[in-house]
Motif scaffolding. Structure first.
Motif, mmCIF file in Angstrom:
data_model
loop_
_atom_site.group_PDB
_atom_site.id
_atom_site.type_symbol
_atom_site.label_atom_id
_atom_site.label_comp_id
_atom_site.label_asym_id
_atom_site.label_seq_id
_atom_site.Cartn_x
_atom_site.Cartn_y
_atom_site.Cartn_z
ATOM 1 N N ILE A 1 -17.577 1.239 -2.810
ATOM 2 C CA ILE A 1 -18.582 0.691 -3.968
ATOM 3 C C ILE A 1 -19.957 1.463 -3.422
ATOM 4 N N GLN A 2 -20.131 1.534 -2.142
ATOM 5 C CA GLN A 2 -21.350 1.849 -1.439
ATOM 6 C C GLN A 2 -21.483 3.508 -1.849
ATOM 7 N N THR A 3 -20.196 4.150 -1.874
ATOM 8 C CA THR A 3 -20.000 5.756 -1.893
ATOM 9 C C THR A 3 -20.437 6.028 -3.287
ATOM 10 N N ALA A 4 -19.697 5.186 -4.515
ATOM 11 C CA ALA A 4 -20.178 5.355 -5.928
ATOM 12 C C ALA A 4 -21.361 4.789 -6.392
ATOM 13 N N PHE A 5 -21.823 3.838 -5.949
ATOM 14 C CA PHE A 5 -23.088 3.139 -6.353
ATOM 15 C C PHE A 5 -24.470 3.282 -5.390
ATOM 16 N N GLY A 6 -24.095 3.599 -4.201
ATOM 17 C CA GLY A 6 -25.293 3.642 -3.203
ATOM 18 C C GLY A 6 -25.688 2.434 -2.556
ATOM 19 N N ASN A 7 -26.381 2.720 -1.420
ATOM 20 C CA ASN A 7 -26.463 1.436 -0.623
ATOM 21 C C ASN A 7 -27.326 0.186 -1.214
ATOM 22 N N GLU A 8 -28.083 0.692 -2.315
ATOM 23 C CA GLU A 8 -28.923 -0.386 -2.912
ATOM 24 C C GLU A 8 -27.958 -1.510 -3.583
ATOM 25 N N PHE A 9 -26.727 -1.205 -3.704
ATOM 26 C CA PHE A 9 -25.926 -2.305 -4.209
ATOM 27 C C PHE A 9 -25.171 -3.142 -3.132
ATOM 28 N N ILE A 10 -25.432 -2.863 -1.866
ATOM 29 C CA ILE A 10 -24.941 -3.555 -0.819
ATOM 30 C C ILE A 10 -26.026 -4.414 -0.301
ATOM 31 N N LYS B 1 -19.844 0.008 -15.603
ATOM 32 C CA LYS B 1 -18.703 -0.851 -15.528
ATOM 33 C C LYS B 1 -17.291 -0.522 -15.428
ATOM 34 N N GLN B 2 -17.122 0.576 -15.895
ATOM 35 C CA GLN B 2 -15.878 1.466 -15.997
ATOM 36 C C GLN B 2 -15.728 1.824 -14.668
ATOM 37 N N ARG B 3 -16.760 2.184 -13.540
ATOM 38 C CA ARG B 3 -16.479 2.955 -12.522
ATOM 39 C C ARG B 3 -16.263 1.713 -11.413
ATOM 40 N N LEU B 4 -16.930 0.554 -11.752
ATOM 41 C CA LEU B 4 -16.785 -0.479 -11.133
ATOM 42 C C LEU B 4 -15.342 -0.969 -11.119
ATOM 43 N N GLU B 5 -14.905 -1.055 -12.279
ATOM 44 C CA GLU B 5 -13.531 -1.685 -12.545
ATOM 45 C C GLU B 5 -12.630 -0.397 -12.073
ATOM 46 N N ALA B 6 -12.678 0.625 -12.089
ATOM 47 C CA ALA B 6 -11.801 1.608 -11.584
ATOM 48 C C ALA B 6 -11.516 1.525 -10.025
ATOM 49 N N PRO C 1 -7.679 -1.928 -9.293
ATOM 50 C CA PRO C 1 -6.304 -1.625 -8.468
ATOM 51 C C PRO C 1 -6.350 -2.483 -7.116
ATOM 52 N N LEU C 2 -7.322 -2.746 -6.479
ATOM 53 C CA LEU C 2 -7.298 -3.646 -5.456
ATOM 54 C C LEU C 2 -7.049 -5.079 -5.654
ATOM 55 N N ILE C 3 -7.505 -5.476 -6.804
ATOM 56 C CA ILE C 3 -7.384 -6.786 -7.310
ATOM 57 C C ILE C 3 -5.724 -7.100 -7.555
ATOM 58 N N ARG C 4 -5.160 -6.175 -8.193
ATOM 59 C CA ARG C 4 -3.767 -6.127 -8.524
ATOM 60 C C ARG C 4 -2.812 -6.239 -7.492
ATOM 61 N N ALA C 5 -3.268 -5.434 -6.290
ATOM 62 C CA ALA C 5 -2.565 -5.249 -5.260
ATOM 63 C C ALA C 5 -2.524 -6.634 -4.555
ATOM 64 N N GLU C 6 -3.698 -7.191 -4.493
ATOM 65 C CA GLU C 6 -3.950 -8.451 -3.558
ATOM 66 C C GLU C 6 -3.230 -9.477 -4.369
ATOM 67 N N THR C 7 -3.293 -9.539 -5.832
ATOM 68 C CA THR C 7 -2.739 -10.494 -6.496
ATOM 69 C C THR C 7 -1.190 -10.670 -6.301
ATOM 70 N N ALA C 8 -0.634 -9.531 -6.269
ATOM 71 C CA ALA C 8 0.935 -9.399 -5.971
ATOM 72 C C ALA C 8 1.274 -10.194 -4.649
ATOM 73 N N LEU C 9 0.291 -9.787 -3.585
ATOM 74 C CA LEU C 9 0.413 -10.339 -2.252
ATOM 75 C C LEU C 9 0.316 -11.910 -2.401
#
Ligand SMILES: CC(C)(COP(=O)(O)OP(=O)(O)OC[C@H]1O[C@@H](n2cnc3c(N)ncnc32)[C@H](O)[C@@H]1O)[C@@H](O)C(=O)NCCC(=O)NCCS
Ligand SMILES: Nc1ncnc2c1ncn2[C@@H]1O[C@H](COP(=O)(O)OP(=O)(O)OP(=O)(O)O)[C@@H](O)[C@H]1O
Length: 213
Positions: free
Chosen positions: A62-71, A93-98, A102-110
């Motif tokens: 998220i930091q890479t895609a949106f910049g430090n101001e979103f942290i 929104k699409q970038r955040l979801e992308a 996938p991370l949410i899906r992987a954690e959900t499976a666990l």
């Protein structure tokens, strides 16, 4: 008096209830009532929060895609800033979801594998919007709420304006689309007490389906 919770029971793997509803419809309130009766809850909103907390796996991308101001200063994603950004800019929104989905899906499976209880209930806000979830679920339970009540509850809880809440609702499936996908519905237009008999009826129904399977 509720029976002791079956915390160590591995749930019936093939029986999965997906619970969904629009923003502020009452998903968390309803899942708490099922949890109190022994359902194992996997809440994808909580998983998404953990991924975007300090040191969460979502923070670096998220930091890479949106910049430090979103942290935020505490190292977590600045949720309010991101919310204002993505619900006024569909490509953001699409970038955040992308990054996160996938991370949410992987954690959900666990989390499903770790779940212990009578059955697994997956709370998935974007269940109907996702192309993949419905066919992986045994039942689809919709928490239904009229739009004015939904807006009022979110405005009160999050100190948001009506246009802000409506912008989020516009990014979600409509009430009608959710109801069309539902196998089961809980109506949450009145007080919390009105939820209990609806939850108890469905909880007994799910257990009867598991017993027959
Ligand atoms: C947009 C964000 C920053 C807003 O954070 P905030 O703390 O205000 O809300 P929170 O995460 O608690 O979500 C509350 C509700 O917002 C709605 N919502 C959240 N993300 C989305 C989305 N991508 N599209 C539509 N509605 C959404 C859902 O109804 C959800 O239950 C955050 O929701 C987020 O990171 N969203 C992307 C991940 C995602 O899609 N989560 C929802 C499914 S797991
Ligand atoms: N029947 C009810 N009576 C009064 N307040 C309620 C009722 N149901 C839910 N609420 C309140 O409305 C707000 C939204 O409920 P809840 O958090 O359960 O919804 P949600 O669908 O999980 O929300 P979100 O989509 O934001 O994750 C909360 O502040 C909750 O306490």
């Amino acid at each position: 008096m509720l029976k002791p919770l079956p915390l160590d029971v591995k749930p019936a793997a093939s029986f999965r209830v997906g619970l969904t509803g629009g923003i502020g419809s009452g998903k968390t309130t309803v899942t708490n009532l099922f949890a109190a009766r022994g359902a194992a809850i996997v809440d994808t909103d909580l998983i998404a929060h953990a991924l975007t907390a300090k040191d969460g796996a979502g923070i670096a991308p998220i930091q890479t895609a949106f910049g430090n101001e979103f942290i935020a200063a505490n190292g977590a994603m600045d949720r309010k800033k991101m919310r204002d950004h993505v619900f006024s800019d569909a490509s953001a929104k699409q970038r955040l979801e992308a990054i996160l989905h996938p991370l949410i899906r992987a954690e959900t499976a666990l989390a499903i594998n770790r779940a212990r209880g009578l059955y697994v209930m997956l709370a998935i806000p974007l269940l109907v919007e996702s192309g993949t979830w419905p066919q992986r679920l045994t039942r689809i339970l919709v928490v239904d709420c009229d739009e004015q009540t939904q807006i009022r509850r979110v405005m009160e809880r999050n100190a948001m304006t009506e246009p802000q809440v409506r912008a989020i609702m516009a990014a979600q499936a409509t009430r009608q689309q959710r109801l069309q996908a539902a196998t089961d519905v809980i109506t949450n237009n009145s007080d919390i007490e009105a939820l209990t008999p609806q939850v108890e009826r469905l909880h007994a129904f799910y257990q009867s389906l598991i017993a027959k399977s």
